[in-house]
Design an enzyme around this catalytic site. Sequence first.
Site, short mmCIF file in Angstrom:
data_model
loop_
_atom_site.label_atom_id
_atom_site.label_comp_id
_atom_site.label_asym_id
_atom_site.label_seq_id
_atom_site.Cartn_x
_atom_site.Cartn_y
_atom_site.Cartn_z
N HIS A 226 -43.42 23.38 17.58
CA HIS A 226 -43.33 22.71 18.88
C HIS A 226 -44.71 22.56 19.53
O HIS A 226 -45.03 21.50 20.08
CB HIS A 226 -42.46 23.54 19.84
CG HIS A 226 -40.99 23.34 19.68
ND1 HIS A 226 -40.44 22.33 18.93
CD2 HIS A 226 -39.94 24.04 20.22
CE1 HIS A 226 -39.11 22.42 19.01
NE2 HIS A 226 -38.79 23.45 19.77
N TYR B 60 -38.37 29.49 29.47
CA TYR B 60 -37.81 28.85 28.27
C TYR B 60 -38.73 27.70 27.86
O TYR B 60 -39.36 27.08 28.73
CB TYR B 60 -36.39 28.33 28.55
CG TYR B 60 -35.35 29.42 28.68
CD1 TYR B 60 -35.33 30.25 29.80
CD2 TYR B 60 -34.40 29.62 27.70
CE1 TYR B 60 -34.37 31.26 29.92
CE2 TYR B 60 -33.44 30.62 27.82
CZ TYR B 60 -33.43 31.43 28.92
OH TYR B 60 -32.49 32.43 29.04
N GLU B 61 -38.78 27.41 26.57
CA GLU B 61 -39.77 26.46 26.08
C GLU B 61 -39.52 25.03 26.57
O GLU B 61 -40.39 24.18 26.45
CB GLU B 61 -39.84 26.49 24.56
CG GLU B 61 -38.57 26.01 23.88
CD GLU B 61 -38.56 26.33 22.39
OE1 GLU B 61 -39.36 27.15 21.93
OE2 GLU B 61 -37.73 25.72 21.69
N SER B 62 -38.34 24.77 27.14
CA SER B 62 -38.09 23.45 27.71
C SER B 62 -38.91 23.22 28.98
O SER B 62 -38.86 22.14 29.55
CB SER B 62 -36.60 23.31 28.02
OG SER B 62 -36.14 24.39 28.80
N GLY B 63 -39.65 24.22 29.42
CA GLY B 63 -40.56 24.04 30.55
C GLY B 63 -40.13 24.74 31.83
O GLY B 63 -40.81 24.63 32.84
#
Lengths: 288, 256
Positions: free
Chosen positions: A104, B50-53
């Site tokens: 990612h 979380y990596e979604s921001g």
Amino acid sequence: MARFLSLADACEEVVRDGDSVAFEGFTHLIPYAAGHEVIRQRRRDLGLIRMTPDILYDQMIGCGMAAKLTFSWGGNPGVGSAHRIREAVEQGWPRPIEIEEHSHAAMAAAYAAGAANLPFAVLRGYRGAELARVNPAIKSVTCPYTGEVLATVPSVRPDAAVIHAQKADREGNVLIEGIIGVQKEAVLAAKRSLVTVEEMVDDLRGATHANACIIPGWAITAVVEVPGGAFPSYAHGYYPRNNAFYIGWDAISRDRAAFAAWMEEHVMRKGPEAFAPHARAATANKAA
Amino acid sequence: MSHYTSTEIMTVTAARLLSNADVCFVGIGAPSAACNLARLTHAPGITLIYESGTIATRPSVLPLSIGDGELCETALATVSVPEMFAYWLQGGRITVGFLGAAQIDAYANLNTTVVGPYDKPTTRLPGGGGAPEIATNCGEVFIILKQTKRGFVDKLDFVTSIGHGRGKGDRERLGVTTKGPTQVITDLAILRPDPETRELTVVSLHPGVTRQSVVENTGWALKFAPTLDETPAPTVEELEVLRALQARTRAAHGQA
């Protein structure tokens, strides 16, 4: 300046056979309606790009539209495998597919580099990770200031980017809110772009706060209003993610015949108006 | 003494590792359950990312995906994915990365990429996602996964993310300055890297678990600490909070 077209005309204009295309969306605002239109147009030999290919790419790859997939995580989030993608990779069915796999961090950096008109992205990444062995696109550079060796990946410069957003105004300016993922970067990195939106408004100027995520209309090729166009993913402020659909997709996609029948009924014989009830249902729920 | 499942003691034990001071990069699934249990019990001030921001998010139900709307709606702020990985993860702002995996080896290297050869996999797994950089750019890494012979393997099919490589000094040789995996929590035991060799060593058995059962569920000759602790059983409060969280989650995702 963005042109306002029908979804069919916009897809014909933006996505062509053999293109590299990024249909982006980090679990939010996934452009399903546009993706389904491209499936109906039976595009061939696409190089699909996305950080998190899930059901939409499962559908496209299951239909044999893709020659290549560039990605960093591929599955049905929280549920398990993307079975059509797995079968393409493991069995070469319905056609063999080339994969270019990243992390990612690297793909996000590669989109940002593409938007910034740079040839590659640099990151402190892939250290000790075996992807660097199997993906020849992952290389390194020595920092000219400190001597540190850093990983590099080529920037993502797609022929086309397709995204879904909440609003566009009459100049084609687009507002994206919530989990914004890499959509702005994808549009700015691409040669051509298509944005579908939940809703057309008169003027976004002054309608949001000063730091809102806005993509100006003159940086976009085509804008189309498609209410519900991100279903079964979601549009923050409009309708929630249909997690039950994602769970249900597992059984549909495990079986080639069940998959083909589902696609025929729900995609090939439908049009973009099929998405509108999902947006209306959420509005009705909210009012109730 | 209340009854609990092996998954529940795994989640509770993992949650106890976290504190209010932590800034935690959360993986989906078992890590997400543990991190939110910590937040809902002893560590209400913990920062979950979380990596979604989504930064400092406080979901009332566990997200099915890494980018459920709940995460954004309850976050302090939501940033773009390039910003998340560049400024916050690579920027060194994360104290703990919390990961799951399909396979782990004796040095806590992880595989979430393929079973079988990379070019001709027997099982194509989802892939690394954020893991390769979480493993090196967080202050330390906690790992949570069920202990089975299929998961705890002598040799990984693929090294998606590095733990301790082949032993002490391997991370440093790659220029990595963070600690890497410091705790592995399973449904049977707690394992930690040996200070000298970095090989995973069982330091605590969950109540009622035998050495033999841990050995039988591990694909290499597993080492045990000279004196073994017994993991404290989940408290009534921990179990109540966890079960309520999971009931809310099932209802929210249409799996009532």
